[in-house]
Write an enzyme that holds these catalytic residues in place. Structure first.
Site, short mmCIF file in Angstrom:
data_model
loop_
_atom_site.label_atom_id
_atom_site.label_comp_id
_atom_site.label_asym_id
_atom_site.label_seq_id
_atom_site.Cartn_x
_atom_site.Cartn_y
_atom_site.Cartn_z
N PHE A 184 16.08 3.58 29.33
CA PHE A 184 15.74 3.74 30.75
C PHE A 184 14.32 3.29 31.08
O PHE A 184 13.63 3.92 31.91
CB PHE A 184 15.94 5.20 31.19
CG PHE A 184 17.19 5.82 30.61
CD1 PHE A 184 18.44 5.37 30.98
CD2 PHE A 184 17.11 6.83 29.66
CE1 PHE A 184 19.59 5.90 30.43
CE2 PHE A 184 18.25 7.36 29.10
CZ PHE A 184 19.49 6.90 29.49
N CYS A 185 13.86 2.23 30.43
CA CYS A 185 12.50 1.71 30.67
C CYS A 185 11.44 2.79 30.46
O CYS A 185 10.44 2.85 31.18
CB CYS A 185 12.36 1.12 32.07
SG CYS A 185 13.39 -0.29 32.35
N ALA A 186 11.71 3.66 29.51
CA ALA A 186 10.73 4.71 29.19
C ALA A 186 10.80 4.92 27.68
O ALA A 186 11.06 6.03 27.21
CB ALA A 186 11.06 5.99 29.95
#
Ligand code: PLP
Length: 469
Positions: free
Chosen positions: A376-378
């Site tokens: 999740f782009c994290a």
């Protein structure tokens, strides 16, 4: 699927909710979208506003004809609507339109008035990459620690502020995590940030579609200096987002993009930039996107942000105990259904013995349920939540560099929108129970390069569903 809530009051506000999609067995099913944290469907009012506005659409700011005047009026009204939505005072704050939150944070990272001595940005360990990476090339970034269940470690935050005091220029923190839905105590943090003379950016990409944002007046120590918004996460997927921030920041310095629409005077030797917000909106803007975003905001305001939050808490407290009962399924982050109102309806989970890539693929192909899986782009946050050792992280990094993503750690995430219903959660729970029992029909193969699982026999002609000409 049963239809307990067919009279759901908000479903009629949206475009495309009854759309059927093909499944692996050749049947069609109404799509269930649990991927709202990524992008939401459009509000019908945003679509209608655009259709109506297109009859008058013309150039903004430069034309003298009626359509240009009206377009300029609509664009500026959209700006006011955004300012009002986040509780910003137009005397002290300005709204700069851009594509999305990523662009907004990048802009601020170029425009923030760092000094030789005040050049540290504190960034939380739960940020989306969009509110972390831009700072790394603009300043010295120090990451704020997290608790084991993924909350901000406020003691660590206090210690960092205490240690670096007047060297801290900015704290960049999300209002809500796009992975766990955890809300940060942003106004409380803001007071502490301002006490050391620093400023605060609250990334509201995830927060604003679900909770009321109130930037407060600048003389209130709990105020926000900057917030970011993405229209495509708030039911207006037409390419516009916004950076709302202090006028005094944007009154100084040069814009990072240079061109038309942002200057007072240009000679062969000299440029005098316009005042904010024009100084930071080089080129022709996305007027259609701004109109749609403002229309969506009006709809959210008419539903009422308290009602939006109430509906979502209801869905979250319905989902958590049902998901928790599924054998082999583990929830991450805040898991107490009684605290559903204190977090967003973003729920990440993993399933023992099954790759997140596989579970997400089966949900999509066999049950018509759209979720998101992965990191999740994290990435740093996911590694923290999964307690991935440094050794394993290094091993996976090497595999990725070699083009093999099969073992990339990750989770599956569901995220609710205003239109989701309890019977959709029932359908998800039933699907997950079947997946856990191995009762899925497809034969799936993993693509090493992407990590994704694809079922045999999935030969879809997308042109049959949508094509340009
Ligand atoms: N910040 C958060 C918390 C997000 O969830 C996202 C997107 O998922 C972003 C920033 C980036 O938003 P955008 O892709 O609209 O630029």
């Amino acid at each position: 699927m049963t239809n307990k809530n067919t009279n759901h009051p908000y479903r009629s506000y949206f475009v495309g909710l009854d759309q059927e999609v093909p499944l692996l067995d050749g049947t069609m099913q109404r799509y269930i979208n649990f991927d709202n944290a990524a992008s939401t469907p459009a509000f019908r009012c945003a679509q209608d506003a655009i259709n109506q506005f297109l009859h008058y659409y013309s150039s903004v700011h430069r034309g003298t004809g009626f359509k240009s005047q009206l377009s300029t009026h609509a664009y500026e009204q959209a700006r006011h609507t955004v300012l009002n939505f986040v509780g910003a005072n137009p005397q002290t704050h300005t709204c700069i339109f851009g594509k999305n939150t990523t662009e907004a944070v990048n802009k601020l990272s170029h425009r923030f008035p760092f000094t030789e001595t005040r050049n540290i940005v504190l960034v939380s360990g739960m940020e989306h990459h969009s509110n972390d990476l831009p700072w790394r090339s603009a300043a010295k970034v120090i990451h704020i620690g997290l608790t084991s269940d993924g909350h901000l470690d406020e003691t660590n935050f206090d210690n960092l502020l205490d240690t670096y005091q007047s060297k801290v220029a900015l704290v960049a923190i999300t209002g809500a995590s796009n992975v766990t839905g955890i809300l940060n105590p942003t106004h409380r943090l803001a007071e502490k940030v301002h006490a050391v003379g620093a400023q605060i950016l609250v990334d509201c990409a995830q927060y604003a579609p679900h909770r009321r944002v109130d930037m407060l007046e600048l003389d209130n120590p709990a105020h926000f200096d900057y917030v970011t918004l993405s229209g495509h996460k708030m039911y207006a997927p037409f390419g516009t987002g916004a950076l709302v921030g202090r006028r005094d920041t944007f009154e100084q310095g040069d814009p990072e993009y240079r061109g038309g629409g942002e200057v007072e005077i240009v000679t062969l030797e000299q440029v005098v930039w316009s005042e904010p917000p024009e100084r930071d909106e080089a080129g022709s803007p996305n007027t259609i996107g701004a109109v749609a975003m403002a229309a969506a905001i009006c709809q959210l305001q008419s539903v009422g942000m308290d009602e939006v939050a109430r509906h979502e808490a209801e869905l979250t407290s319905y989902a958590i105990p049902r998901l928790s009962k599924i054998p082999k399924l583990h929830l991450y982050g805040e898991m107490d259904p009684a605290r559903a109102a204190e977090r967003l309806g973003v729920i990440p989970f993993g399933v023992d013995g099954l790759s997140h890539f596989l579970v997400a693929s089966i949900l999509g192909h066999e049950f018509g349920i759209g979720v998101r899986n992965g990191c999740f782009c994290a990435h740093p946050y996911i590694l923290h939540l999964l307690d991935v050792t440094d050794e394993l992280a290094l091993q996976v990094r090497e595999q990725i560099i070699e083009g093999d993503r099969r073992e990339v750690p990750g989770l599956i995430r569901i995220s609710f929108g205003l239109y989701n219903e309890e019977d959709e959660i029932d359908a998800l729970v039933e699907a997950l129970e079947r997946i856990v029992r191995g009762e899925y029909r497809g034969v799936y193969h993993q693509d090493a390069r992407s990590g994704e699982y694809h079922p045999d026999g999935w030969n879809i002609d997308f042109d049959q569903y949508f094509k340009f000409c």
